[in-house]
Design an enzyme around this catalytic site. Structure first.
Site, PDB file in Angstrom:
ATOM      1  CB  SER A  99      -0.939   0.017   1.216  1.00  0.00           C
ATOM      2  OG  SER A  99      -0.203  -0.048   2.427  1.00  0.00           O
TER       3      SER A  99
ATOM      4  CG  ASP B 182      -3.523   5.997   6.531  1.00  0.00           C
ATOM      5  OD1 ASP B 182      -2.343   5.763   6.859  1.00  0.00           O
ATOM      6  OD2 ASP B 182      -4.071   5.449   5.553  1.00  0.00           O
TER       7      ASP B 182
ATOM      8  CG  HIS C 161      -0.517   4.196   4.369  1.00  0.00           C
ATOM      9  ND1 HIS C 161      -1.734   3.748   4.850  1.00  0.00           N
ATOM     10  CD2 HIS C 161       0.067   3.138   3.758  1.00  0.00           C
ATOM     11  CE1 HIS C 161      -1.878   2.470   4.529  1.00  0.00           C
ATOM     12  NE2 HIS C 161      -0.805   2.076   3.863  1.00  0.00           N
TER      13      HIS C 161
END
Length: 375
Positions: A47, A339, A342
């Site tokens: 991600s 977040d 990340h």
């Protein structure tokens, strides 16, 4: 035997049409050949570098809803796990690409856009196939490499095998994977299958032995300039501070131990591979140290906090997903973390700047500017 003026006109028109078609085809081939001489960019991983592949999959590991993308040029979610640009976007700018490589699953990845490269990354995956099983349909590393092989077949139909091999050999490759093998596997639940199978030092060795196989396949498929990032300080992300941090706000001791074992051994493994191959194919980015710098002195980099996520809920905004009902900071540039896991776009920019120009403390055996200038 004579022809009428009408017949003669038809013959001339057909001849002109054939010439026009030949010129169009020739022009297209010349354009594709020129583009094949430009540097392409390929991205593999999780991600941290996924630019939207998971948008096309039935998975819970998605970033395709607001407020993700709030600072992206379109101000819309794209599948990037960021408020704006991610690391592949920023590297693309630094190496002079007209656009970042599209997700491999994007229907727009056709024709000339194929020659820019492709992003094969998928949120939730790890080095191991059993990492991220809770996210269901994600593109595991072995499959990402299968897609890379398929990609080369598609490009070969455009510019031929020789030019395709040249494009791949001259490309920059980014691989970011490994963190999920701890966060979403070994430490996902108490007494996980992997933690019962391996003591932590042995798990690290097992991970790196499996990673080595993947990297050798990247080389087999033509990768010759491969940037490999380590894990960040996993125990210090907002999610881990909220779930496993110490009572005084300190990082998770166990996850920090994992990072301190894994990252130095990753560099050793890459150096060993380079020695085996006889050239500097694999470049290590010490993203662990880059993040530690932010954590130690956030104000020196323009941040007000390195612990609290901009978007989230609960302690440190580290619990749950980033959604429209989450707490959302008004100025994302003041936060190291966007977040619970990340980095913010600003943190990503600082990381990429170090990748481009930093010393051997951060980039081993050389930074990207040097790599791209000598090969």
């Amino acid at each position: 035997m004579s022809f009428s003026n009408k017949n003669m006109g038809l013959i001339m028109a057909n001849s002109v049409s054939s010439i026009d078609n030949s010129l169009i085809i020739t022009g297209l081939l010349l354009t594709l050949s020129t583009l094949a001489d430009a540097r392409a960019f390929f991205v593999f991983g999780d991600s941290l570098v996924d630019s939207g592949n998971n948008n096309y999959l039935a998975t819970t590991a998605r970033a395709d809803s607001a407020p993700y993308g709030i600072d992206y040029p379109t101000h819309r979610p794209t599948g990037r796990f960021s408020n704006g640009l991610n690391i592949p976007d920023l590297i693309s700018q630094e190496i002079g690409l007209s656009e970042p490589p599209l997700p491999y699953l994007s229907p727009q990845l056709t024709g000339q856009r194929l020659l820019v490269g492709a992003n094969f990354a998928s949120a939730g995956i790890g080095i191991l196939n059993d990492t991220g099983v809770q996210f269901l349909n994600i593109i595991r590393m072995y499959r990402q490499l299968d897609h890379f092989q398929e990609y080369q077949q598609r490009v070969s139909s455009l510019i031929g095998p020789k030019q395709t091999r040249r494009l791949v050999n001259q490309a920059l490759v980014l691989i970011t994977v490994g963190g999920n093998d701890f966060v979403n596997n070994y430490y996902l639940v108490p007494y996980s299958a992997r933690s019962r199978q391996f003591a932590l030092p042995d798990y690290v060795k097992f991970l790196l032995s499996e990673y080595r196989k993947l990297l050798l396949r990247v080389h087999q498929l033509g990768g010759r300039r491969v940037l490999v990032t380590g894990t960040g300080p996993m125990g210090c992300v907002p999610a881990e501070l909220a779930m496993r941090g110490s009572s005084n706000g300190g990082c998770s001791t166990e996850l920090q131990r994992a990072a301190s074992l894994y990252n130095p051994q990753l560099i050793q493994m890459l150096n060993g591979l380079n020695g085996k191959l006889g050239r500097h194919v694999f470049i290590a980015a010490n993203t662990h140290q880059m993040h530690l710098d932010f954590l130690a002195q956030p104000q020196a980099y323009g941040f007000t906090t390195s612990k609290i996520a901009c978007c989230g809920q609960g302690p440190y905004n580290g619990l749950g997903l980033c959604t429209l009902v989450s707490d959302l900071c008004p100025n994302r540039d003041l936060y190291v973390f966007w977040d619970s896991f990340h980095p913010s776009e600003k943190a990503n920019k600082l990381i990429v700047q170090k990748m481009m120009t930093a010393s051997s403390l951060y980039m081993n055996p050389m930074n990207l500017t040097t790599l791209l200038s000598i090969f």
